[in-house]
Motif scaffolding. Structure first.
Motif, PDB file in Angstrom:
ATOM      1  N   LEU A 285       0.781  -1.230   0.000  1.00 50.36           N
ATOM      2  CA  LEU A 285       0.000   0.000   0.000  1.00 50.36           C
ATOM      3  C   LEU A 285       0.813   1.280   0.000  1.00 50.36           C
ATOM      4  O   LEU A 285       0.305   2.332  -0.415  1.00 50.36           O
ATOM      5  N   LYS A 288       0.449   4.171  -2.536  1.00 44.71           N
ATOM      6  CA  LYS A 288      -0.794   3.950  -3.288  1.00 44.71           C
ATOM      7  C   LYS A 288      -1.938   4.792  -2.704  1.00 44.71           C
ATOM      8  O   LYS A 288      -1.962   5.101  -1.516  1.00 44.71           O
ATOM      9  N   SER A 289      -2.899   5.136  -3.561  1.00 41.42           N
ATOM     10  CA  SER A 289      -4.121   5.801  -3.114  1.00 41.42           C
ATOM     11  C   SER A 289      -5.127   4.738  -2.696  1.00 41.42           C
ATOM     12  O   SER A 289      -5.374   3.776  -3.443  1.00 41.42           O
ATOM     13  N   VAL A 290      -5.690   4.911  -1.502  1.00 47.28           N
ATOM     14  CA  VAL A 290      -6.566   3.877  -0.947  1.00 47.28           C
ATOM     15  C   VAL A 290      -7.819   4.495  -0.347  1.00 47.28           C
ATOM     16  O   VAL A 290      -7.889   5.697  -0.086  1.00 47.28           O
ATOM     17  N   GLU A 302      -3.504   9.050   0.048  1.00 49.30           N
ATOM     18  CA  GLU A 302      -2.322   8.284  -0.347  1.00 49.30           C
ATOM     19  C   GLU A 302      -1.587   7.783   0.885  1.00 49.30           C
ATOM     20  O   GLU A 302      -1.345   8.550   1.826  1.00 49.30           O
ATOM     21  N   VAL A 332      -7.812  -0.097  -3.550  1.00 51.21           N
ATOM     22  CA  VAL A 332      -6.438   0.324  -3.792  1.00 51.21           C
ATOM     23  C   VAL A 332      -6.337   0.743  -5.252  1.00 51.21           C
ATOM     24  O   VAL A 332      -6.398  -0.091  -6.157  1.00 51.21           O
ATOM     25  N   LYS A 333      -6.212   2.040  -5.506  1.00 53.11           N
ATOM     26  CA  LYS A 333      -6.075   2.507  -6.878  1.00 53.11           C
ATOM     27  C   LYS A 333      -4.745   2.057  -7.469  1.00 53.11           C
ATOM     28  O   LYS A 333      -3.755   1.937  -6.755  1.00 53.11           O
ATOM     29  N   LEU A 334      -4.739   1.827  -8.762  1.00 55.67           N
ATOM     30  CA  LEU A 334      -3.564   1.350  -9.508  1.00 55.67           C
ATOM     31  C   LEU A 334      -3.300  -0.128  -9.288  1.00 55.67           C
ATOM     32  O   LEU A 334      -2.373  -0.690  -9.829  1.00 55.67           O
ATOM     33  N   LEU A 335      -4.113  -0.757  -8.435  1.00 51.44           N
ATOM     34  CA  LEU A 335      -3.980  -2.207  -8.233  1.00 51.44           C
ATOM     35  C   LEU A 335      -5.352  -2.846  -8.422  1.00 51.44           C
ATOM     36  O   LEU A 335      -5.857  -3.575  -7.572  1.00 51.44           O
TER      37      LEU A 335
END
Length: 340
Positions: A285, A288-290, A302, A332-335
């Motif tokens: 994480l 990452k933006s969550v 973030e 979780v953005k980007l994941l």
């Protein structure tokens, strides 16, 4: 000589376990146990039927290799051997089936003072639960389902977030030591991730004594999916396993013993934060933006890092940093492929 009060097959197993991986002749076993060669042969056949992998060679003898499932006698042998007889337990209970090892552990502690660790494990469970009371799938002999209680020494501090994250690191380390090709990531606060699928989770609870107004024991419950299984539809996209083939070689009892002793050690020294560096390295994480569900609220931002008390540090849109010690990461953005 082995204890004559045990069944013959248990005595043979006990003797073979003293020479794991090495051959012992039938004559030697018969002499050790004061039984006939035929009795040795019958005992070995019975043990093999029970799921113990014992190989034989003509004119060489028998060698214990492993078991196809957890077994109380074998786990106890490994616990004693790996700790050089120094680790005491108030209770070790390995069963074929139970509703919940976590409930079993807490029920035991409700009736007995916590002087030493207790270990409860089952080949499958019918009513296991995780954080927020969620049920989970426990296919028989495909994973390890464990509840370990640790007595709290008088006046010792308990930091739940630090305990859970430290336990996650220790479990990840044991997995990688046994399966060198595997790499374990961690999703705050308690999820074990391999190849973007959840292979395990942890729940930590405390037992409180109303009379003394003190916590007397910690109960660490966790599961690890070792072999792949046919997961129910609701978790089939999320769940995974350490290994990818059902035919893989697994030394279940040695693995269980290693998890147990590593966690006991962790319980003695986690408060100084020594596991945090590894936790941070494994974190999926950081950066990452969550979105994190905290009660009825959702905190978004973030992830800046993990605090010294194992809180999740989140930089919000207004620039402020909020540290969370409870909650569930729901996005979780980007994941996007991380279906957790």
């Amino acid at each position: 000589m082995a204890d004559a009060k045990l069944k013959t097959k248990d005595r043979v197993l006990q003797d073979l376990l003293e020479h794991v991986g090495s051959y012992v002749s039938g004559d030697q076993l018969a002499q050790d146990l004061d039984i006939s060669r035929e009795s040795v042969w019958k005992a070995v056949k019975s043990l093999q039927k029970d799921g113990h992998v014992i190989t034989s060679k003509k004119k060489t003898g028998y060698a214990y290799m492993r078991s196809n499932h957890i077994d109380q006698r074998v786990v106890t042998h490994y616990l004693n051997g790996l700790s050089h007889g120094k680790q005491a337990f108030d209770k070790i209970e390995i069963v074929e089936n139970t509703a919940s090892t976590q409930t079993d552990a807490k029920d035991y502690l409700a009736k007995h003072p916590a002087e030493n660790p207790t270990l409860f494990s089952s080949r499958t469970m019918g009513a296991g639960y995780g954080r927020r009371g969620r049920a989970f799938f426990a296919p028989k002999d495909h994973g390890l389902y464990i509840s370990l209680s640790l007595p709290i020494k008088e006046k010792n501090q308990v930091v739940a977030s630090l305990l859970t994250t430290s336990a996650a690191v220790v479990i990840a380390q044991v997995i990688e030591q046994n399966f060198p090709k595997v790499s374990v990531d961690l999703k705050w606060v308690n999820d074990l991730i391999i190849n973007r699928h959840k292979v395990g989770g942890i729940i930590t609870e405390a037992v409180f004594d109303m009379e003394t107004q003190q916590y007397t024991a910690l109960v660490i419950g966790f599961f690890v999916n070792i072999l792949p299984a046919d997961y129910p539809d609701e978790i089939s996209q999320k769940a995974g396993s350490v290994l990818t083939t059902k035919e893989a070689w697994v030394d279940w009892n040695l693995l269980l013993a290693q998890f147990t002793l590593a966690l006991i050690k962790m319980g003695d020294d986690y408060l100084d934060g020594r596991y945090l560096e590894d936790y941070r390295k494994r974190s999926l994480l950081i950066g990452k933006s969550v979105s994190v569900q905290v009660g009825q609220d959702v905190i978004a931002g973030e992830v800046q890092g993990v605090s010294d008390q194992a809180g999740l540090e989140i930089k919000q849109d207004d620039g402020s940093v909020k540290t969370l010690y409870a909650g569930e990461v729901t996005k979780v953005k980007l994941l996007e492929n991380l279906n957790l």
